[in-house]
Design a protein around this motif. Structure first.
Motif, short mmCIF file in Angstrom:
data_model
loop_
_atom_site.label_atom_id
_atom_site.label_comp_id
_atom_site.label_asym_id
_atom_site.label_seq_id
_atom_site.Cartn_x
_atom_site.Cartn_y
_atom_site.Cartn_z
N GLY A 1 0.80 -1.22 0.00
CA GLY A 1 0.00 0.00 0.00
C GLY A 1 0.83 1.27 0.00
O GLY A 1 0.57 2.20 -0.77
N VAL A 2 1.84 1.31 0.85
CA VAL A 2 2.65 2.54 0.94
C VAL A 2 3.58 2.69 -0.25
O VAL A 2 4.03 3.80 -0.56
CB VAL A 2 3.47 2.57 2.25
N SER A 3 3.89 1.59 -0.92
CA SER A 3 4.83 1.65 -2.04
C SER A 3 4.16 1.95 -3.36
O SER A 3 4.83 2.36 -4.32
CB SER A 3 5.59 0.33 -2.16
N GLY A 4 2.83 1.71 -3.43
CA GLY A 4 2.15 1.88 -4.69
C GLY A 4 2.66 0.92 -5.75
O GLY A 4 2.58 1.19 -6.95
N GLY A 5 3.21 -0.19 -5.31
CA GLY A 5 3.76 -1.17 -6.24
C GLY A 5 5.25 -1.05 -6.46
O GLY A 5 5.87 -1.96 -7.01
#
Length: 280
Positions: free
Chosen positions: A216-220
């Protein structure tokens, strides 16, 4: 003072403090102004007091039946009438403190508390006993974001992480009391699954929550994840994996409870460390 001490002992002080501190740290992570942060923390604290006292008030007869001398209400240190008055007052105070933060925060906190009280009132003895934990902890990260001047719900990955944390807490919190609960007719989901399956499921839930935060925090883009988030995730993965292996190869014991609680605390820390992404 005797009544105050007895009531405090009935609040489940450990979980009450942990949940309140988690609310405080999430509020700090999303950058709440001091007065908003104070109201959020005090509202959550008052709400947890109401949940803990109402739980022990409802369980007083069962606790006496199994000789729970660690429970003030079961010992008769304070009357049930006083306990219910305190629980009701704390519930009202929690909602009053939430109101200045906006109607969305008030509604979310009311849902959080209503779900917890529903568990105390009877859901704990049903196959749906995990549902209040999924609901309350799922919405919990949003209490911080809804307390902001421009309120918004936390993103979906935070709901998943919160629900995973709630599932782990429920599935392991009752493990030390399975025999006492069986004697008094309490058969929630962990009682039906048994200690081994409950511990494995809880550990898997924590691991899933950690992955949800990471993605979630990395956006992939995992390369964009902050080092501190990685540190907590590695801790979550290691302890959760250890718990699963331990549960599968050795007889269930209290160590499983401690391991899952450690993994859950690491997940909570990972969520807090990623708090800035809650409002992104």
């Amino acid at each position: 003072m005797r009544n105050v001490r007895a009531l405090w002992g009935s609040t489940h002080p450990g979980p009450t403090v942990v949940v309140s501190v988690l609310a405080l740290t999430l509020g700090l992570a999303v950058g709440l102004a001091p007065w908003r942060l104070a109201l959020l923390t005090l509202a959550v604290f008052a709400g947890q007091l109401s949940v803990g006292i109402s739980n022990d008030a409802l369980d007083a007869d069962r606790d006496r039946a199994v000789g729970r001398t660690d429970k003030p209400l079961a010992r008769g240190d304070v009357s049930l009438r006083t306990a219910w008055a305190a629980a009701s007052a704390c519930l009202i105070l929690a909602l009053v403190l939430s109101a200045p933060l906006g109607w969305r925060m008030l509604a979310a906190h009311a849902l959080f508390l209503g779900s917890a009280w529903a568990y105390n009132a009877g859901l704990k003895s049903s196959v749906f006993s995990i549902v209040p934990f999924l609901v309350s902890f799922g919405i919990f990260p949003s209490l911080a974001t809804l307390s902001a001047p421009e309120p918004s719900f936390a993103p979906g990955w935070a709901w998943v992480a919160g629900a995973a944390l709630g599932a782990a807490v429920h599935l392991t919190n009752v493990l030390p009391d399975l025999e006492d609960d069986a004697r008094t007719g309490v058969r929630g989901l962990p009682h039906r699954l048994g200690p081994r399956v409950s511990a494995v499921t809880a550990a898997a839930a924590v691991l899933g929550g950690g992955i949800a935060v990471l993605l979630g925090v990395s956006g992939g883009d995992l390369g964009a994840v902050a080092p501190v988030t990685w540190v907590f995730f590695v801790g979550v993965a290691f302890v959760a994996g250890w718990t699963i292996v331990r549960a599968l190869v050795r007889p269930p014991g209290r160590i499983l409870f401690r391991l899952v609680m450690l993994a859950a605390l690491l997940l909570a820390a990972q969520l807090v460390a990623s708090g800035a992404a809650l409002t992104a």
